[in-house]
Design a protein around this motif. Structure first.
Motif, mmCIF file in Angstrom:
data_model
loop_
_atom_site.group_PDB
_atom_site.id
_atom_site.type_symbol
_atom_site.label_atom_id
_atom_site.label_comp_id
_atom_site.label_asym_id
_atom_site.label_seq_id
_atom_site.Cartn_x
_atom_site.Cartn_y
_atom_site.Cartn_z
ATOM 1 N N HIS A 40 1.763 2.180 10.603
ATOM 2 C CA HIS A 40 1.854 1.222 9.504
ATOM 3 C C HIS A 40 3.044 0.286 9.693
ATOM 4 O O HIS A 40 4.031 0.652 10.334
ATOM 5 N N ARG A 90 2.951 8.416 8.455
ATOM 6 C CA ARG A 90 2.519 7.670 7.274
ATOM 7 C C ARG A 90 3.450 6.495 6.998
ATOM 8 O O ARG A 90 4.606 6.501 7.385
ATOM 9 N N GLN A 133 0.813 -1.210 0.000
ATOM 10 C CA GLN A 133 0.000 0.000 0.000
ATOM 11 C C GLN A 133 0.847 1.259 0.000
ATOM 12 O O GLN A 133 0.536 2.212 -0.698
ATOM 13 N N SER A 192 -1.336 8.190 12.029
ATOM 14 C CA SER A 192 -1.064 8.617 10.660
ATOM 15 C C SER A 192 -2.352 9.233 10.114
ATOM 16 O O SER A 192 -3.452 8.932 10.585
ATOM 17 N N ASP A 193 -2.203 10.073 9.102
ATOM 18 C CA ASP A 193 -3.382 10.679 8.484
ATOM 19 C C ASP A 193 -3.992 9.811 7.388
ATOM 20 O O ASP A 193 -5.004 10.181 6.801
ATOM 21 N N LEU A 194 -3.413 8.643 7.123
ATOM 22 C CA LEU A 194 -4.000 7.746 6.121
ATOM 23 C C LEU A 194 -5.210 7.028 6.708
ATOM 24 O O LEU A 194 -5.224 6.675 7.894
ATOM 25 N N LEU A 195 -6.235 6.811 5.886
ATOM 26 C CA LEU A 195 -7.535 6.303 6.331
ATOM 27 C C LEU A 195 -7.452 5.069 7.216
ATOM 28 O O LEU A 195 -8.122 4.988 8.241
ATOM 29 N N ARG A 196 -6.651 4.080 6.818
ATOM 30 C CA ARG A 196 -6.632 2.809 7.536
ATOM 31 C C ARG A 196 -6.111 2.954 8.956
ATOM 32 O O ARG A 196 -6.581 2.293 9.877
ATOM 33 N N GLN A 205 1.814 4.756 0.653
ATOM 34 C CA GLN A 205 1.002 5.922 0.997
ATOM 35 C C GLN A 205 -0.287 6.004 0.181
ATOM 36 O O GLN A 205 -1.021 6.985 0.268
ATOM 37 N N THR A 206 -0.579 4.936 -0.590
ATOM 38 C CA THR A 206 -1.879 4.857 -1.255
ATOM 39 C C THR A 206 -2.928 4.725 -0.151
ATOM 40 O O THR A 206 -2.787 3.906 0.754
ATOM 41 N N ASP A 207 -3.974 5.534 -0.211
ATOM 42 C CA ASP A 207 -4.904 5.669 0.921
ATOM 43 C C ASP A 207 -6.055 4.675 0.829
ATOM 44 O O ASP A 207 -7.141 4.994 0.349
#
Length: 192
Positions: free
Chosen positions: A144, A83, A20, A55-59, A22-24
């Protein structure tokens, strides 16, 4: 100071074996259940966490929200320094594809893969800021796999390098000017 390190819950890309970076990609149903399982575990243990940061990523953010709500903890602003490693042109590929296209040393051959030193520097920057801003608070950090592996390697070089499972939970204590592992890559909350 204690920091808890949690890897986000499972996504569809995790299930498919895709990197993944930094792919959100959002959590899938299993990932949501995993986050709830850790939240349930922590709600039954002695309360040690003062706030949650992710982290600001959705998961990662969704995992952190589920835990923070269950434990009734404040969430600090999400932090892009937490991230996942940027994997450049490798993002969205499976292991077999990576080996076919770039070989087994794909990390050093593929374009745009963020170096270990840069990943570690982001993590250390965030950690030093928290130590200054919240010296008396224990923070639960949701991030992550590759990022956390690099941070753990930087802070606790004596730890055995293990694959960090989705919703793995580790605890580090800062004392005597260094970080000491109290728990590492624990997933007992995921056992039926």
């Amino acid at each position: 100071m204690l920091i808890g390190l949690v890897r986000h819950g499972k996504t569809d890309w995790n299930a498919e074996g895709k990197i993944q970076g930094q792919t959100d990609i959002p959590l899938n149903i299993e990932g949501i259940a995993q986050a709830k399982a850790l939240a349930e575990r922590l709600s039954g243990e002695e309360r040690i966490w003062d706030a949650v940061v992710s982290s600001d990523l959705l998961r990662a953010y969704a995992t952190a929200q589920i835990i923070a709500e269950k434990l009734e903890l404040p969430m600090l602003d999400s932090d892009p320094r937490l991230r996942e490693r940027y994997f450049g042109e490798v993002e969205g590929t499976k292991e077999q594809e990576r080996h076919a296209r770039w070989g087994k040393e794909w990390r050093s051959v593929a374009e745009g893969v963020e170096p270990d030193a840069d990943v570690r520097a982001r993590g250390i920057s965030a950690l030093k800021q928290w130590q200054l801003e919240y010296p008396d608070r224990n923070l639960l950090v949701v991030s992550h796999g590759s990022f956390l592996a690099q941070l753990l390697a930087e802070l606790c070089s004596e730890l055995e390098d293990q694959h960090l499972s989705n919703l793995s939970y580790s605890i580090l204590e800062h004392r005597d000017q260094r970080w000491h592992p109290q728990l590492y890559n624990c997933t007992i909350h995921l056992n039926p």
